[in-house]
Design a protein around this motif. Structure first.
Motif, short mmCIF file in Angstrom:
data_model
loop_
_atom_site.label_atom_id
_atom_site.label_comp_id
_atom_site.label_asym_id
_atom_site.label_seq_id
_atom_site.Cartn_x
_atom_site.Cartn_y
_atom_site.Cartn_z
N LYS A 236 -8.81 -7.79 -9.59
CA LYS A 236 -8.65 -7.09 -10.87
C LYS A 236 -7.99 -5.72 -10.67
O LYS A 236 -8.36 -4.73 -11.29
CB LYS A 236 -9.99 -6.96 -11.59
CG LYS A 236 -10.62 -8.33 -11.82
CD LYS A 236 -11.55 -8.37 -12.96
CE LYS A 236 -12.19 -9.70 -13.24
NZ LYS A 236 -11.96 -10.82 -12.45
N MET A 237 -7.01 -5.73 -9.78
CA MET A 237 -6.21 -4.53 -9.52
C MET A 237 -4.82 -4.73 -10.11
O MET A 237 -4.32 -5.86 -10.16
CB MET A 237 -6.04 -4.29 -8.01
CG MET A 237 -7.28 -3.81 -7.31
SD MET A 237 -7.00 -3.61 -5.52
CE MET A 237 -5.77 -2.30 -5.48
N THR A 238 -4.20 -3.66 -10.52
CA THR A 238 -2.81 -3.70 -10.95
C THR A 238 -1.92 -3.23 -9.81
O THR A 238 -2.40 -2.64 -8.84
CB THR A 238 -2.59 -2.78 -12.17
OG1 THR A 238 -2.80 -1.43 -11.77
CG2 THR A 238 -3.52 -3.14 -13.33
N ARG A 239 -0.64 -3.47 -9.95
CA ARG A 239 0.29 -2.94 -8.96
C ARG A 239 0.22 -1.41 -8.91
O ARG A 239 0.34 -0.81 -7.86
CB ARG A 239 1.72 -3.39 -9.26
CG ARG A 239 2.10 -4.64 -8.50
CD ARG A 239 3.61 -4.87 -8.63
NE ARG A 239 3.95 -6.01 -7.82
CZ ARG A 239 4.33 -5.93 -6.54
NH1 ARG A 239 4.44 -4.80 -5.94
NH2 ARG A 239 4.60 -7.03 -5.88
N ALA A 240 0.02 -0.81 -10.07
CA ALA A 240 -0.10 0.65 -10.13
C ALA A 240 -1.31 1.12 -9.32
O ALA A 240 -1.23 2.13 -8.61
CB ALA A 240 -0.19 1.12 -11.57
N ASP A 241 -2.44 0.38 -9.42
CA ASP A 241 -3.63 0.71 -8.63
C ASP A 241 -3.29 0.64 -7.14
O ASP A 241 -3.66 1.52 -6.36
CB ASP A 241 -4.78 -0.26 -8.90
CG ASP A 241 -5.32 -0.21 -10.32
OD1 ASP A 241 -5.22 0.85 -10.97
OD2 ASP A 241 -5.85 -1.26 -10.76
N LEU A 242 -2.62 -0.43 -6.77
CA LEU A 242 -2.26 -0.65 -5.37
C LEU A 242 -1.35 0.46 -4.87
O LEU A 242 -1.57 1.02 -3.80
CB LEU A 242 -1.60 -2.02 -5.20
CG LEU A 242 -1.07 -2.35 -3.81
CD1 LEU A 242 -2.17 -2.31 -2.77
CD2 LEU A 242 -0.38 -3.72 -3.84
N MET A 243 -0.33 0.79 -5.65
CA MET A 243 0.61 1.84 -5.22
C MET A 243 -0.11 3.19 -5.10
O MET A 243 0.16 3.97 -4.18
CB MET A 243 1.78 1.95 -6.19
CG MET A 243 2.71 0.74 -6.19
SD MET A 243 3.36 0.39 -4.53
CE MET A 243 3.13 -1.38 -4.46
N LYS B 36 -3.21 3.60 -4.18
CA LYS B 36 -3.96 3.54 -2.92
C LYS B 36 -3.03 3.70 -1.72
O LYS B 36 -3.41 4.33 -0.72
CB LYS B 36 -4.75 2.22 -2.81
CG LYS B 36 -5.91 2.13 -3.77
CD LYS B 36 -6.91 3.23 -3.49
CE LYS B 36 -8.09 3.19 -4.41
NZ LYS B 36 -9.02 4.29 -4.12
N LEU B 37 -1.84 3.16 -1.81
CA LEU B 37 -0.88 3.33 -0.72
C LEU B 37 -0.47 4.80 -0.59
O LEU B 37 -0.39 5.34 0.51
CB LEU B 37 0.36 2.45 -0.95
CG LEU B 37 0.12 0.94 -0.87
CD1 LEU B 37 1.38 0.17 -1.25
CD2 LEU B 37 -0.39 0.52 0.50
N ARG B 38 -0.26 5.45 -1.73
CA ARG B 38 0.08 6.89 -1.70
C ARG B 38 -1.08 7.70 -1.13
O ARG B 38 -0.87 8.61 -0.33
CB ARG B 38 0.45 7.38 -3.09
CG ARG B 38 1.78 6.86 -3.60
CD ARG B 38 2.21 7.55 -4.88
NE ARG B 38 1.28 7.33 -5.98
CZ ARG B 38 1.34 6.31 -6.84
NH1 ARG B 38 2.30 5.40 -6.72
NH2 ARG B 38 0.47 6.20 -7.82
#
Length: 168
Positions: free
Chosen positions: A115-122, A124-126
């Motif tokens: 239930k993560m979005t790509r925005a959430d993922l990005m 976390k990467l940042r």
């Protein structure tokens, strides 16, 4: 208009409850406020709720609040003991970590399952100071809800990924 004594009782209750919380935490040990599993988080939230309830309501006093905190610490200790002593109990209480990225490839089905979005993922990467997707080796949605980002030059030891679900 509340009386002065009505305004001072919350301060008294807060002091008593915080001292009790510190004492119980010292007695129970380091795990008391950890986030090693979902139930740890739930118990931590419940402790905050008990603390707030005692401070803002007159119907319960500090003794009832201390008993409630002690009960929560006891439940946490029993669950932790069960989790450590029984793999079946651990499996029932814990979510398995889920692989979100393998290398620079986003596993879309796993991302959706978490239930993560790509925005959430990005984000976390940042947060992990990833500068290029090519340096990502793995992103894991942990059983606690945290996201671990593994990046860099070295290969990941297989043991570190033990128990991580690659697919949903």
């Amino acid at each position: 208009m509340p009386t002065l004594s009505a305004l001072l009782w919350p301060f008294f209750d807060a002091v008593v409850m915080v001292v009790a919380l510190i004492a119980l935490t010292r007695f129970a040990g380091l795990r008391s406020f950890s986030k090693m599993s979902g139930y740890d988080f739930a118990i931590t939230v419940a402790m905050g709720s008990v603390l707030a309830s005692v401070i803002v309501t007159k119907s319960t006093g500090p003794l009832v609040g201390i008993a409630a905190l002690a009960a929560l610490f006891a439940v946490q200790a029993v669950l932790s003991h069960l989790r450590v002593g029984s793999e079946r109990a651990a499996d029932a209480m814990d979510n398995a970590p889920l692989l979100i990225m393998r290398g620079s490839q986003v596993l879309e089905d796993n991302l959706a399952a978490a239930k993560m979005t790509r925005a959430d993922l990005m984000a976390k990467l940042r947060e992990a100071n990833v500068l290029q997707l090519e340096t990502v080796q793995a992103v894991i949605f942990e059983q606690t809800g945290d996201v671990s980002v593994m990046h860099g030059e070295c290969a990941i030891d297989d043991e570190i990924l033990q128990g991580v679900r690659a697919t949903i």
